[in-house]
Structures are given as C-alpha cells and as structure tokens.
Design an enzyme around this catalytic site. Structure first.
Site, PDB file in Angstrom:
ATOM      1  N   THR A  94       9.139   4.674   3.504  1.00 35.78           N
ATOM      2  CA  THR A  94       7.937   4.300   2.764  1.00 35.78           C
ATOM      3  C   THR A  94       6.763   5.017   3.417  1.00 35.78           C
ATOM      4  O   THR A  94       6.259   4.583   4.453  1.00 35.78           O
ATOM      5  CB  THR A  94       7.732   2.781   2.777  1.00 35.78           C
ATOM      6  OG1 THR A  94       8.901   2.151   2.245  1.00 35.78           O
ATOM      7  CG2 THR A  94       6.531   2.382   1.937  1.00 35.78           C
ATOM      8  N   LYS A 170       6.902   3.000  -5.020  1.00 34.01           N
ATOM      9  CA  LYS A 170       7.341   2.138  -3.912  1.00 34.01           C
ATOM     10  C   LYS A 170       6.152   1.393  -3.303  1.00 34.01           C
ATOM     11  O   LYS A 170       6.213   0.170  -3.070  1.00 34.01           O
ATOM     12  CB  LYS A 170       8.036   2.988  -2.849  1.00 34.01           C
ATOM     13  CG  LYS A 170       8.292   2.291  -1.521  1.00 34.01           C
ATOM     14  CD  LYS A 170       9.214   1.091  -1.636  1.00 34.01           C
ATOM     15  CE  LYS A 170       9.491   0.522  -0.240  1.00 34.01           C
ATOM     16  NZ  LYS A 170      10.286  -0.715  -0.309  1.00 34.01           N
ATOM     17  N   LYS A 239       0.606  -1.487   7.169  1.00 30.60           N
ATOM     18  CA  LYS A 239       0.698  -0.038   6.948  1.00 30.60           C
ATOM     19  C   LYS A 239       0.814   0.287   5.471  1.00 30.60           C
ATOM     20  O   LYS A 239       0.123   1.166   4.943  1.00 30.60           O
ATOM     21  CB  LYS A 239       1.887   0.513   7.736  1.00 30.60           C
ATOM     22  CG  LYS A 239       2.124   2.009   7.585  1.00 30.60           C
ATOM     23  CD  LYS A 239       3.185   2.340   6.549  1.00 30.60           C
ATOM     24  CE  LYS A 239       4.558   1.845   6.921  1.00 30.60           C
ATOM     25  NZ  LYS A 239       5.584   2.266   5.919  1.00 30.60           N
TER      26      LYS A 239
END
Length: 295
Positions: A94, A170, A239
């Site tokens: 990711t 995503k 994040k």
C-alpha cells in the site's frame, strides 16, 4: 512460474506460502532472515539479497511503506538493477500514488514490466488465499499473472491500464474502512454511556443493518477491546490516511472525514498506542465521552 517474493510480514508470509502451495518456484527475501525459515520449510528457496530474489519471471514486493519500497527497488543491487528485461515487478504494498507513478516510469525505462496489485484483506485472509486483488497495468503485463493472483486471492479486479489507479483504489478503500471504525467507535460510545452492552449492541447491528464483513470484523474487535496482536497497526493506518489525503490534494478533492481520521490516528500515536490494531482509534470516542481512556 519462477517467482521472487520480498517482504514476509503478516501479509506477505501468507501470500508467499500460497504461491508455493500452488506449485510455483518461489524465492523469498526478508530483511529479518528468521521470517524466511517457515517459508523454506514449506518449499521456498532462501535469498540472501534482494538481487537473488529477482532472477525469475516475476518479483512481488509486500512492504510496509514508500520508504521500504524505494530502498528495495532503487537501492544498490535493488530490483531495478537486478530484474531482467521483460520481467515483471508486482507491487502489492500500500504505497502512494506518486511512488507508483515513479515506479511505472522507472521500470519502463529499464525495459521491465510493472504492475500494481494491492490487496484487500487482513492477515487471516492472506493465509487462507482469500484476498481480493486490485490490479492495474498494461494488458500484456497482466495477462500472464492470472494464475498468481488466483493463488493468493478469491477474486481479482482489473481497474486500469495505469498501475497508480490500483493504488488509489486501495487507499480509498482503507479510508472507508477507517471511517467505519470511527463511526462504530462513536456509536458504541453513545449507547455505552446509556448503559447498553457493547457486545450486544454490535451483535444487533451486524445481524441486521450492517452485516458486511467490515462491520462484523471491526465491530467485534471494538466491542471486545481486542487490539492486540494488531492485524494492521494504527501507525500504518495513519500512513494510509496521509497518503489518501496527498492523493486527494493532487486531484483537488476535499476529504473532510479523512482529515478527522488523520487527527484520530495522530492522537492515538501521540498517546503511545501506535502499535495497536488501527481499530483502537474507536477508543478515542469513548474517551471524549468520559467513558474510558485510549487503549
């Protein structure tokens, strides 16, 4: 197929194992060599360097963040330098949209193929080959990879010819999951302050209005206050929210809920709880309601 796999964390170890079980020749590399042993026992080959994992047709990366991917790809004897012309790098990490665009250009210039294939699912889904793969890349790069995606997941969605589109999908999905977690936390705080049992409350909601897996999984974790061991840490959640906000800024799309979530994750991390499962941000609503303190 001859495959390299780099990154054997909670997700990567399950994915690599399923590629081995599907009959592929898998060479594995991880910065912490101890994590390699379990895969070697299942039939994988050990690589002592990144370059050794790049001698096949395909190399997967499943790493924690942009920095880790950059180190492995662009570093001395990294993927870019070691991968053969015509071979494919599949990034399941990711990562930011910007890094995915940079990887696309770098691999193209090196005569290599690049495909983004991030996945939806927690570690237990990775181990059971029940992930959902979101793939993007040139059709000629994607076509030979079908059996690999089938080995790690239950369904593959091809979303674009541009790899970065898969990374945006995503990130947007993780943003929505974090939104679910926050809303459950707020609702549990509301009814909890009125004396309703959180376990019963979550059972009611997930048996009626909200029976989707996200509500069932995270509702249960929140009601039970089961934040360790983390399937996905709050630090990684922060994040991802920062990355989706960066992508939104580039596209001039306001995401006010994402800004709230960033502050929630920052608050949890500031309190020393960044190592907990990211569902622990739900405890902040209870704290604000005077019910408890962060986990």
């Amino acid at each position: 197929m001859k495959i390299g796999f780099i990154g054997l964390g909670k997700m990567g170890s399950g994915m690599a194992a399923n590629l081995v079980h599907a009959g592929h020749r898998v060479t594995v590399y991880n910065r912490s060599p101890a994590k390699v042993e379990a895969l070697v026992e299942q039939g994988a080959t050990r690589a002592s360097t990144v370059a050794e994992a790049c001698r096949g047709d395909v190399v997967f990366t499943m790493l924690a963040d942009d920095t880790a991917v950059e180190d492995v790809v662009f570093g001395a004897d990294g993927i870019l330098a070691a991968l053969s012309r015509g071979a494919t790098h599949i990034s399941s990490s990711t990562i930011s949209v910007a890094l995915s665009q940079r990887l696309t250009a770098a691999h193209r210039d090196a005569g290599q193929r690049y495909v983004a294939a991030p996945v939806f699912g927690r570690p237990e889904a990775a181990a059971a080959a029940k992930l959902f793969v979101v793939a993007a890349g040139a059709p000629q790069a994607l076509e030979p990879l079908t059996s690999l995606f089938d080995a790690i997941g239950q369904r593959t969605f091809v979303v674009s010819g541009q790899p970065a589109a898969a990374n945006l999908v995503k990130l947007s999905g993780n943003f929505m999951l974090a939104s679910v977690i926050e809303s459950i936390g707020e609702a549990v705080a509301l009814v909890g302050k009125a004396g309703v049992d959180p376990l019963q409350y979550v059972d009611i909601l997930t048996s009626t209005l909200f029976s989707a897996p996200a509500y069932q999984t995270y509702g249960g974790l929140i009601a039970r206050r089961e934040f360790e061991p983390a399937g996905f840490t709050a630090t990684l959640g922060l994040k991802d929210i920062q990355l989706v906000l960066a992508a939104a800024e580039e596209l001039a799309v306001p995401l006010p809920v994402a800004s709230l979530l960033r502050d929630r994750f920052l608050a949890l991390q500031a309190g020393g709880a960044g190592h907990l499962d990211w569902s622990a941000i739900a405890t902040l609503a209870g704290r604000d309601a005077g019910l408890n303190h962060p986990a």
